[in-house]
Structures are given as structure tokens and as C-alpha cells.
Design a protein around this motif. Structure first.
Motif, PDB file in Angstrom:
ATOM      1  N   HIS A   3       0.826  -1.207   0.000  1.00  0.00           N
ATOM      2  CA  HIS A   3       0.000   0.000   0.000  1.00  0.00           C
ATOM      3  C   HIS A   3       0.864   1.263   0.000  1.00  0.00           C
ATOM      4  O   HIS A   3       0.580   2.227   0.717  1.00  0.00           O
ATOM      5  CB  HIS A   3      -0.940  -0.005   1.210  1.00  0.00           C
ATOM      6  N   GLY A   4       1.918   1.245  -0.785  1.00  0.00           N
ATOM      7  CA  GLY A   4       2.768   2.427  -0.899  1.00  0.00           C
ATOM      8  C   GLY A   4       3.902   2.477   0.096  1.00  0.00           C
ATOM      9  O   GLY A   4       4.719   3.397   0.057  1.00  0.00           O
ATOM     10  N   GLY A  39      17.772   1.586   9.755  1.00  0.00           N
ATOM     11  CA  GLY A  39      17.705   1.924   8.345  1.00  0.00           C
ATOM     12  C   GLY A  39      16.543   1.315   7.585  1.00  0.00           C
ATOM     13  O   GLY A  39      16.488   1.420   6.355  1.00  0.00           O
ATOM     14  N   TRP A  40      15.579   0.724   8.284  1.00  0.00           N
ATOM     15  CA  TRP A  40      14.420   0.134   7.600  1.00  0.00           C
ATOM     16  C   TRP A  40      13.329   1.163   7.343  1.00  0.00           C
ATOM     17  O   TRP A  40      12.628   1.094   6.336  1.00  0.00           O
ATOM     18  CB  TRP A  40      13.853  -1.021   8.425  1.00  0.00           C
ATOM     19  N   LEU A  41      13.153   2.096   8.263  1.00  0.00           N
ATOM     20  CA  LEU A  41      12.063   3.064   8.172  1.00  0.00           C
ATOM     21  C   LEU A  41      12.595   4.486   8.280  1.00  0.00           C
ATOM     22  O   LEU A  41      13.668   4.726   8.848  1.00  0.00           O
ATOM     23  CB  LEU A  41      11.039   2.837   9.290  1.00  0.00           C
ATOM     24  N   VAL A  42      11.819   5.407   7.737  1.00  0.00           N
ATOM     25  CA  VAL A  42      12.086   6.831   7.943  1.00  0.00           C
ATOM     26  C   VAL A  42      10.812   7.436   8.526  1.00  0.00           C
ATOM     27  O   VAL A  42       9.696   7.018   8.192  1.00  0.00           O
ATOM     28  CB  VAL A  42      12.474   7.550   6.638  1.00  0.00           C
ATOM     29  N   ASP A  47      12.310   2.965   4.144  1.00  0.00           N
ATOM     30  CA  ASP A  47      13.452   3.714   3.635  1.00  0.00           C
ATOM     31  C   ASP A  47      13.791   3.246   2.219  1.00  0.00           C
ATOM     32  O   ASP A  47      13.808   2.046   1.937  1.00  0.00           O
ATOM     33  CB  ASP A  47      14.650   3.513   4.562  1.00  0.00           C
ATOM     34  N   GLY A  48      14.063   4.209   1.332  1.00  0.00           N
ATOM     35  CA  GLY A  48      14.381   3.858  -0.047  1.00  0.00           C
ATOM     36  C   GLY A  48      15.574   2.934  -0.172  1.00  0.00           C
ATOM     37  O   GLY A  48      15.605   2.041  -1.032  1.00  0.00           O
ATOM     38  N   ARG A  96      16.324  -4.662  -0.058  1.00  0.00           N
ATOM     39  CA  ARG A  96      16.395  -5.787   0.888  1.00  0.00           C
ATOM     40  C   ARG A  96      15.006  -6.343   1.173  1.00  0.00           C
ATOM     41  O   ARG A  96      14.814  -7.556   1.240  1.00  0.00           O
ATOM     42  CB  ARG A  96      17.063  -5.334   2.193  1.00  0.00           C
ATOM     43  N   LEU A  97      14.042  -5.452   1.337  1.00  0.00           N
ATOM     44  CA  LEU A  97      12.681  -5.899   1.624  1.00  0.00           C
ATOM     45  C   LEU A  97      12.094  -6.634   0.425  1.00  0.00           C
ATOM     46  O   LEU A  97      11.448  -7.681   0.575  1.00  0.00           O
ATOM     47  CB  LEU A  97      11.804  -4.702   1.984  1.00  0.00           C
TER      48      LEU A  97
END
Length: 305
Positions: A34-35, A68-71, A84-85, A90-91
Motif C-alpha cells: 500500500h505504498g 535503516g528500515w524506516l524513515v 526507507d528507499g 532488501r525488503l
């Protein structure tokens, strides 16, 4: 649908997931399609039924942002979290492994990565080894990692991200005709002990097979319970599958329990997907009315939803 709710309660009582790990599962399974963004309020509502309190959730997303997974972005008193871009490759790599059908085939070659002493410094060497072992590579000797059927695209991304690009040697190896060598397929026995993966896959199937029988008999439960089932299913399957070195079928012991576990996970996922999505959309649109529907890749999971 009371029986499905009882199954969820029993699972949470016997195998309670760690908060940060479960948040990561929900981000990858429910938010990414969902974005890849979610307001903290929506995430709190999605995780509350699992016993994840506001405090635990805030701590979890804070740590995921540090890793470093989320901002995070503030909007007044509200917080928005997005994937995170730089973490997105990795995701996406993890999602391909989880939702795509197993069954790589072997062309008889091995990919070898050689990092002689002095070619890379210690922090890069440690980061590279960690990433490649997560990708399924085995260390055959100091500075030598190998895999019989790696994802070449992922390898390039890992080398770039760890700072090892252009600093190590990568080559393909095949048996030398007439060399009187042992068959290369026997490297599997020397490099990997697959017994833990076999046991984990069998335990997964033993845990979730009764749930499949319940769903086939009674149908999918209400949206909230369906979302709980889908999340716990993927959380448990992810924990097993991401330790699988993803070897070609020709190099695996037969029968390989990972194939049955994948089929089981897909069957349950398809049964609860529609109701689970209704729950996700209800929570997302409560904070963001224009929240996007699931993307096309979501509907390709487990061979097609």
C-alpha cells in the motif's frame, strides 16, 4: 468463527512473537503493498490485537528507523513511517523469497566469491559475510563463499551496499573433466547442515495444518481475525524460510519439507487474503482516506491470489 479466534489466542499464548520482529512482518506483508507508508495511529490499531502496546510499538519503529528500515516524518502531533528507499531492495528480496514458489534448478555450476586477505577491511568483510550468509551463501574456507544458484541481481546490490564492489573476485566453477574430483554436488553436505531447516519446516507444517482444516471447513473469519491469521502465518513462515539457503531442487534431500510448507502457507494465505485486506484498508483509510489499494505485486503472491 469462534474456533479460529481460539486458534489465534492459543498461538499467541504458546509462541508470542517479539514486538519489533512482528512489526517488521506487518510492514513487509501489509504496508509495503500500500505504498510502503503508514501513520503511527493506523499501525497501533493493527498491532494492538497481538498484545503490542503503544510503548512497545513506538520503541519498535524507533529501532527499525535506527537500523535503516524506516524513515519518520512528523505532521503536527502525528507521525508517518515509510520504508526507507535504501532498505527497499532488501525488503523486496525478502518478499521474493517468501512469496515466490521454490524450485530453483541447478546448471552444474557454483558461484564463488573470493576475498583474499587485505582485499577488504574487517568491517566490510564482516558486513559482506553477514549479508551473503543471509542470502544463502556458505563459507567454504576463510575468504571463500559459495552458492550453487544465487540471485545475481541481489549479489550486485549487496556488494554495492556493503562497499565491497570492485574489491572481491567473483567467478563460476564447474567440475574439471577427467580431473578425478569428487562431484561438486557433494559440496552441499560439506557446506550446509540442513537438519535445522528440515525440522523447522516440519514444525511449521505441524502447527498450521490444523488451522487450514478449520478454514476449509468454516471459511475465513471476520476481517480482524483474518488479518491476525495472515500476519501470524507470514511471521512464522518468514522465520523459517529466511534461514533456508535456497538450494536448487537437485541438491536437496527428497522429499524436501520446504515445498509442503510453501503450499500450506499459500493455501491459508489465499483463504484469508480478502478479509485481511479489508481490515488493512479500514485501518489505513481511518488516518489517510486516500491510502492506495494493494499494488499488482501483492496479487501475485503464492502464485496468484
Amino acid at each position: 468463527m469462534q474456533i479460529a479466534s481460539e486458534w489465534i489466542a492459543a498461538f499467541l499464548a504458546t509462541e508470542p512473537p517479539r514486538s519489533k520482529s512482528l512489526v517488521m512482518t506487518v510492514i513487509g506483508d501489509a504496508i509495503a503493498p500500500h505504498g510502503g507508508r503508514v501513520w503511527l495511529g493506523s499501525l497501533i490499531e493493527l498491532l494492538a490485537p497481538f498484545g503490542v502496546t503503544d510503548r512497545l510499538l513506538r520503541t519498535s519503529v524507533f529501532r527499525l528507523a535506527q537500523e535503516g528500515w524506516l524513515v519518520a516524518k512528523r505532521d503536527g502531533r502525528r507521525s508517518l513511517y515509510a520504508i526507507d528507499g535504501e532498505a527497499l531492495p532488501r525488503l523486496e528480496r525478502a518478499n521474493r523469497r517468501i512469496y515466490a514458489a521454490p524450485g530453483l534448478h541447478w546448471d552444474g555450476r557454483w558461484t564463488l566469491l573470493l576475498a583474499p586477505n587485505g582485499s577488504i577491511d574487517a568491517p566490510v568483510r564482516t558486513a559482506l559475510r553477514k549479508e551473503l550468509e543471509w542470502e544463502g551463501y556458505a563459507m567454504l574456507a576463510p575468504g571463500v563463499l559459495a552458492h550453487p544458484a544465487p540471485d545475481q541481481g541481489s549479489l550486485g546490490e549487496i556488494l554495492a551496499r556493503t562497499g565491497a564492489a570492485g574489491k572481491v573476485f567473483i567467478c563460476a566453477a564447474t567440475e574439471l573433466p577427467g580431473g578425478a574430483s569428487r562431484p561438486l554436488r557433494e559440496l552441499v553436505d560439506a557446506a550446509w547442515d540442513l537438519r535445522p531447516e528440515i525440522d523447522s519446516y516440519r514444525q511449521f507444517s505441524a502447527t498450521f495444518t490444523p488451522l487450514l482444516a478449520i478454514l476449509q471447513r468454516d471459511g475465513a473469519p471476520a476481517p480482524g481475525a483474518s488479518f491476525a491469521i495472515r500476519s501470524l502465518l507470514i511471521h512464522a513462515y518468514r522465520r523459517v524460510q529466511l534461514h533456508d539457503p535456497m538450494l536448487p531442487v537437485e541438491l536437496l534431500p527428497a522429499p524436501w519439507p520446504g515445498s509442503d510448507a510453501y503450499a500450506l502457507a499459500g493455501a491459508i494465505y489465499r483463504l484469508v487474503a480478502s478479509q485481511a485486506e479489508a481490515h488493512v484498508m479500514a485501518r489505513l483509510t481511518a488516518e489517510e482516506p486516500a491510502a492506495p489499494q494493494a499494488d499488482a505485486a501483492y496479487f501475485e503472491r503464492f502464485g496468484g491470489l
